[in-house]
Design a protein around this motif. Structure first.
Motif, PDB file in Angstrom:
ATOM      1  N   ALA A 113      -2.377  19.321 -25.416  1.00  0.00           N
ATOM      2  CA  ALA A 113      -1.769  18.042 -26.443  1.00  0.00           C
ATOM      3  C   ALA A 113      -0.544  18.255 -27.069  1.00  0.00           C
ATOM      4  O   ALA A 113       0.316  17.314 -26.939  1.00  0.00           O
ATOM      5  CB  ALA A 113      -2.984  17.723 -27.481  1.00  0.00           C
ATOM      6  N   ARG A 114      -0.415  19.423 -27.580  1.00  0.00           N
ATOM      7  CA  ARG A 114       0.839  19.615 -28.158  1.00  0.00           C
ATOM      8  C   ARG A 114       2.026  19.969 -26.924  1.00  0.00           C
ATOM      9  O   ARG A 114       3.113  19.320 -27.284  1.00  0.00           O
ATOM     10  CB  ARG A 114       0.879  21.208 -28.708  1.00  0.00           C
ATOM     11  CG  ARG A 114       2.056  21.728 -29.481  1.00  0.00           C
ATOM     12  CD  ARG A 114       2.409  20.845 -30.546  1.00  0.00           C
ATOM     13  NE  ARG A 114       3.577  21.323 -31.189  1.00  0.00           N
ATOM     14  CZ  ARG A 114       4.283  20.761 -31.972  1.00  0.00           C
ATOM     15  NH1 ARG A 114       3.886  19.439 -32.352  1.00  0.00           N
ATOM     16  NH2 ARG A 114       5.462  20.804 -32.484  1.00  0.00           N
ATOM     17  N   THR A 115       1.751  20.285 -25.834  1.00  0.00           N
ATOM     18  CA  THR A 115       2.876  20.250 -24.982  1.00  0.00           C
ATOM     19  C   THR A 115       3.154  18.976 -24.312  1.00  0.00           C
ATOM     20  O   THR A 115       4.237  18.746 -24.255  1.00  0.00           O
ATOM     21  CB  THR A 115       2.243  20.982 -23.548  1.00  0.00           C
ATOM     22  OG1 THR A 115       2.144  22.440 -24.030  1.00  0.00           O
ATOM     23  CG2 THR A 115       3.451  21.069 -22.616  1.00  0.00           C
ATOM     24  N   ARG A 116       2.067  17.981 -24.069  1.00  0.00           N
ATOM     25  CA  ARG A 116       2.339  16.656 -23.837  1.00  0.00           C
ATOM     26  C   ARG A 116       3.060  15.978 -24.951  1.00  0.00           C
ATOM     27  O   ARG A 116       4.094  15.115 -24.702  1.00  0.00           O
ATOM     28  CB  ARG A 116       0.971  15.852 -23.717  1.00  0.00           C
ATOM     29  CG  ARG A 116       0.250  16.176 -22.437  1.00  0.00           C
ATOM     30  CD  ARG A 116      -0.759  14.984 -22.224  1.00  0.00           C
ATOM     31  NE  ARG A 116      -1.868  14.982 -23.048  1.00  0.00           N
ATOM     32  CZ  ARG A 116      -2.907  15.908 -23.282  1.00  0.00           C
ATOM     33  NH1 ARG A 116      -3.062  16.810 -22.333  1.00  0.00           N
ATOM     34  NH2 ARG A 116      -3.826  15.601 -24.295  1.00  0.00           N
ATOM     35  N   TYR A 117       2.842  16.117 -26.430  1.00  0.00           N
ATOM     36  CA  TYR A 117       3.863  15.660 -27.369  1.00  0.00           C
ATOM     37  C   TYR A 117       5.025  16.171 -27.302  1.00  0.00           C
ATOM     38  O   TYR A 117       5.635  15.459 -27.695  1.00  0.00           O
ATOM     39  CB  TYR A 117       3.004  16.239 -28.750  1.00  0.00           C
ATOM     40  CG  TYR A 117       3.465  15.490 -29.884  1.00  0.00           C
ATOM     41  CD1 TYR A 117       3.622  14.126 -30.048  1.00  0.00           C
ATOM     42  CD2 TYR A 117       4.230  16.323 -30.971  1.00  0.00           C
ATOM     43  CE1 TYR A 117       4.302  13.538 -31.242  1.00  0.00           C
ATOM     44  CE2 TYR A 117       4.966  15.815 -31.988  1.00  0.00           C
ATOM     45  CZ  TYR A 117       4.891  14.267 -32.261  1.00  0.00           C
ATOM     46  OH  TYR A 117       5.599  13.865 -33.282  1.00  0.00           O
ATOM     47  N   ARG A 118       5.485  17.281 -27.047  1.00  0.00           N
ATOM     48  CA  ARG A 118       6.693  18.022 -26.978  1.00  0.00           C
ATOM     49  C   ARG A 118       7.443  16.909 -25.834  1.00  0.00           C
ATOM     50  O   ARG A 118       8.535  16.567 -25.956  1.00  0.00           O
ATOM     51  CB  ARG A 118       6.878  19.147 -26.851  1.00  0.00           C
ATOM     52  CG  ARG A 118       6.626  20.112 -28.072  1.00  0.00           C
ATOM     53  CD  ARG A 118       6.627  21.595 -27.778  1.00  0.00           C
ATOM     54  NE  ARG A 118       6.159  22.408 -28.890  1.00  0.00           N
ATOM     55  CZ  ARG A 118       6.001  23.636 -28.733  1.00  0.00           C
ATOM     56  NH1 ARG A 118       6.151  24.170 -27.702  1.00  0.00           N
ATOM     57  NH2 ARG A 118       5.513  24.290 -29.829  1.00  0.00           N
ATOM     58  N   ILE A 119       6.631  16.856 -24.712  1.00  0.00           N
ATOM     59  CA  ILE A 119       7.205  16.200 -23.605  1.00  0.00           C
ATOM     60  C   ILE A 119       7.599  15.008 -23.851  1.00  0.00           C
ATOM     61  O   ILE A 119       8.712  14.374 -23.680  1.00  0.00           O
ATOM     62  CB  ILE A 119       6.511  16.402 -22.423  1.00  0.00           C
ATOM     63  CG1 ILE A 119       6.434  17.789 -21.796  1.00  0.00           C
ATOM     64  CG2 ILE A 119       6.769  15.320 -21.194  1.00  0.00           C
ATOM     65  CD1 ILE A 119       5.344  18.143 -20.740  1.00  0.00           C
ATOM     66  N   HIS A 120       6.794  14.262 -24.568  1.00  0.00           N
ATOM     67  CA  HIS A 120       6.823  13.036 -25.153  1.00  0.00           C
ATOM     68  C   HIS A 120       7.983  12.786 -25.914  1.00  0.00           C
ATOM     69  O   HIS A 120       8.889  11.816 -26.026  1.00  0.00           O
ATOM     70  CB  HIS A 120       5.551  12.265 -25.797  1.00  0.00           C
ATOM     71  CG  HIS A 120       5.799  11.035 -26.411  1.00  0.00           C
ATOM     72  ND1 HIS A 120       5.887   9.746 -25.601  1.00  0.00           N
ATOM     73  CD2 HIS A 120       6.195  10.678 -27.827  1.00  0.00           C
ATOM     74  CE1 HIS A 120       6.095   8.814 -26.471  1.00  0.00           C
ATOM     75  NE2 HIS A 120       6.126   9.352 -27.976  1.00  0.00           N
ATOM     76  N   LEU A 121       8.299  13.804 -27.159  1.00  0.00           N
ATOM     77  CA  LEU A 121       9.446  13.711 -27.867  1.00  0.00           C
ATOM     78  C   LEU A 121      10.766  13.929 -27.108  1.00  0.00           C
ATOM     79  O   LEU A 121      11.712  13.405 -27.579  1.00  0.00           O
ATOM     80  CB  LEU A 121       9.258  14.832 -29.008  1.00  0.00           C
ATOM     81  CG  LEU A 121       8.031  14.625 -30.078  1.00  0.00           C
ATOM     82  CD1 LEU A 121       8.137  15.542 -31.030  1.00  0.00           C
ATOM     83  CD2 LEU A 121       8.378  13.255 -30.857  1.00  0.00           C
TER      84      LEU A 121
END
Length: 113
Positions: free
Chosen positions: A7-15
């Motif tokens: 989830a944290r990785t997906r959030y960083r990619i999103h940002l």
């Protein structure tokens, strides 16, 4: 634990994607503004060129008219007006040269984007 990491990785990619999107939009707006400014310079150049050509035409017409007159005050007046038009024409040519330089510089800036 792996779910939180993912989830944290997906959030960083999103940002990161949002940041790139904003940068892209900013570049697009800057490019559009530069294109509009370049178009304004070109319109201004066309207008000045038309005025310059008109001044040259009028100066030639007055000089030809003065040539046909007898020596006297009317001939001197026509020559004086013709010379004034020629000076204005030279000033417009200098403006055109300046605008050409500005257009070239803006075009180069636009290509660099």
């Amino acid at each position: 634990m792996s779910s939180v990491t993912a989830a944290r990785t997906r959030y960083r990619i999103h940002l990161e994607n949002e940041r790139r999107k904003k940068e892209s939009e900013a570049k697009g707006q800057k490019r559009r503004a530069m294109e509009e400014h370049l178009e304004q310079l070109k319109k201004s150049r066309r207008a000045i060129q038309e005025v310059s050509e008109g001044l040259a035409r009028d100066a030639d017409k007055l000089a030809d008219e003065a040539e046909g007159k007898q020596v006297g005050s009317k001939m001197a007046e026509l020559i004086s007006k013709s010379n004034a038009f020629r000076r204005s024409h030279k000033e417009k040519l200098a403006e055109l040269k300046n605008l050409d330089e500005q257009i070239a510089a803006k075009g180069a800036d636009l290509r660099r984007l």
